[in-house]
Design an enzyme around this catalytic site. Structure first.
Site, PDB file in Angstrom:
ATOM      1  N   GLU A  15     -12.570   3.389  -4.192  1.00 19.67           N
ATOM      2  CA  GLU A  15     -13.213   2.909  -2.978  1.00 19.67           C
ATOM      3  C   GLU A  15     -14.636   3.453  -2.827  1.00 19.67           C
ATOM      4  O   GLU A  15     -15.030   3.950  -1.773  1.00 19.67           O
ATOM      5  CB  GLU A  15     -12.350   3.243  -1.753  1.00 19.67           C
ATOM      6  CG  GLU A  15     -10.990   2.544  -1.807  1.00 19.67           C
ATOM      7  CD  GLU A  15     -10.085   2.879  -0.634  1.00 19.67           C
ATOM      8  OE1 GLU A  15     -10.239   3.962  -0.047  1.00 19.67           O
ATOM      9  OE2 GLU A  15      -9.226   2.044  -0.316  1.00 19.67           O
ATOM     10  N   ASP A  91      -1.139  -0.175  -3.222  1.00 16.50           N
ATOM     11  CA  ASP A  91      -1.876   0.376  -2.082  1.00 16.50           C
ATOM     12  C   ASP A  91      -1.131   0.111  -0.784  1.00 16.50           C
ATOM     13  O   ASP A  91      -1.568  -0.707   0.029  1.00 16.50           O
ATOM     14  CB  ASP A  91      -3.281  -0.230  -2.022  1.00 16.50           C
ATOM     15  CG  ASP A  91      -4.164   0.447  -0.974  1.00 16.50           C
ATOM     16  OD1 ASP A  91      -3.774   1.515  -0.479  1.00 16.50           O
ATOM     17  OD2 ASP A  91      -5.238  -0.095  -0.653  1.00 16.50           O
ATOM     18  N   GLU A 119      -1.845  -0.112   8.036  1.00 19.16           N
ATOM     19  CA  GLU A 119      -2.962  -0.879   7.479  1.00 19.16           C
ATOM     20  C   GLU A 119      -2.505  -2.241   6.971  1.00 19.16           C
ATOM     21  O   GLU A 119      -3.170  -3.250   7.193  1.00 19.16           O
ATOM     22  CB  GLU A 119      -3.610  -0.085   6.343  1.00 19.16           C
ATOM     23  CG  GLU A 119      -4.810  -0.761   5.729  1.00 19.16           C
ATOM     24  CD  GLU A 119      -5.412   0.058   4.601  1.00 19.16           C
ATOM     25  OE1 GLU A 119      -6.487  -0.334   4.099  1.00 19.16           O
ATOM     26  OE2 GLU A 119      -4.812   1.082   4.206  1.00 19.16           O
TER      27      GLU A 119
END
Length: 271
Positions: A15, A91, A119
């Site tokens: 990221e 993820d 998320e």
């Protein structure tokens, strides 16, 4: 070093964060550099295994990149390094396989990383009890040393053939600046469940949901505690059916398809 301080958490090589890979070095080099500096003070380094797009791996499936990066480094990390591995290899998706690193790193300290923040599981707008999901990962048998090599047993250092001396459980927090801390009141059950499972990996998700409901709603009518516990117990699979069917992932955020859990989607209205 402060008493009972867990360690310094490092996010590298993912990221847009630079890391050893940026300089053509391996992850153990970066982790051990910090671990050497902290060792005289009794400090630990918690090195996240969430890495991808390193040289030579950019064209490989994301799901295998962490394993291909860390497996060759098994045994090269210092004793005061703990490799922090996400529950799955992708993820924090609604459902994904268990990370093979739990069974692959036999000479390295490891810990599991979960995500209480929703998320990809409802943005704390939808009710999704995650304790049942986490329970399924802890119960998964890696068969790393025959049967009964569950992730929970590996974390508790009960599986023969593994030389790790320290382990643990961590999570991305779901606490924020809401008046009730977590936004959706039911999301508080996930933070509660994380602590319960970290303390006792044998706890069932239903017992955790029931206990949380009884504490949060102490004056409800008889039967309501079981109703709340049942809703939480079934909510993970329910959410999966309407927002991530057939194994689809990354459909809950802006730019990834604008699913019903995209915070920018007017599907929610103003509530």
């Amino acid at each position: 070093m402060p008493h009972n301080f867990g360690g310094f958490l490092v996010k590298a090589d993912s990221e847009n964060h630079i890391g050893p890979g940026t300089f053509n070095r391996t992850e153990d080099v970066g982790a051990n550099m910090l671990a050497t500096a902290l060792e005289p003070f009794g400090g630990r380094v918690l090195w996240r295994a969430f890495v991808y797009n390193l040289n030579g791996l950019k064209d490989r499936d994301r799901a295998v990149q962490a394993y291909l990066t860390f497996k060759p480094l098994d045994g090269k990390f210092k004793d005061n390094v703990i490799v922090q591995i996400k529950n799955g290899p992708i993820d924090f998706q609604v459902r994904e396989p268990v990370s093979p690193l739990f069974g692959g790193l036999r000479q390295t300290n490891v810990m599991i990383e979960l995500q209480a923040a929703q998320e990809y599981t409802g943005q704390q707008i939808h009710m999704v009890g995650l304790s049942k999901m986490w329970r399924s990962y802890l119960d998964f048998d890696m068969h790393a040393s025959g049967e009964n090599s569950t992730v929970a047993a590996l974390l508790k250092r009960e599986v023969p053939g593994f030389a790790n001396t320290v382990s643990g459980m961590a999570a991305v927090s779901n606490l924020g600046n809401y008046s009730n801390w977590t936004g959706h009141i039911m999301a508080a059950s996930n933070w509660y469940g994380l602590g319960k499972l970290a303390w006792d990996t044998r706890r069932s998700s239903r017992s955790i949901h029931r206990e949380w409901a009884r504490r949060v709603f102490p004056r409800v009518r008889p039967g309501s505690v079981e109703l709340v516990a049942g809703m939480l117990e079934s909510s993970w699979e329910t959410y999966e059916k309407y927002d991530s069917p057939l194994g689809l992932g990354f459909v809950v955020g802006d730019g990834f398809g604008g699913g019903p859990c995209d915070p920018n989607n007017v599907w929610h209205g103003d509530s």
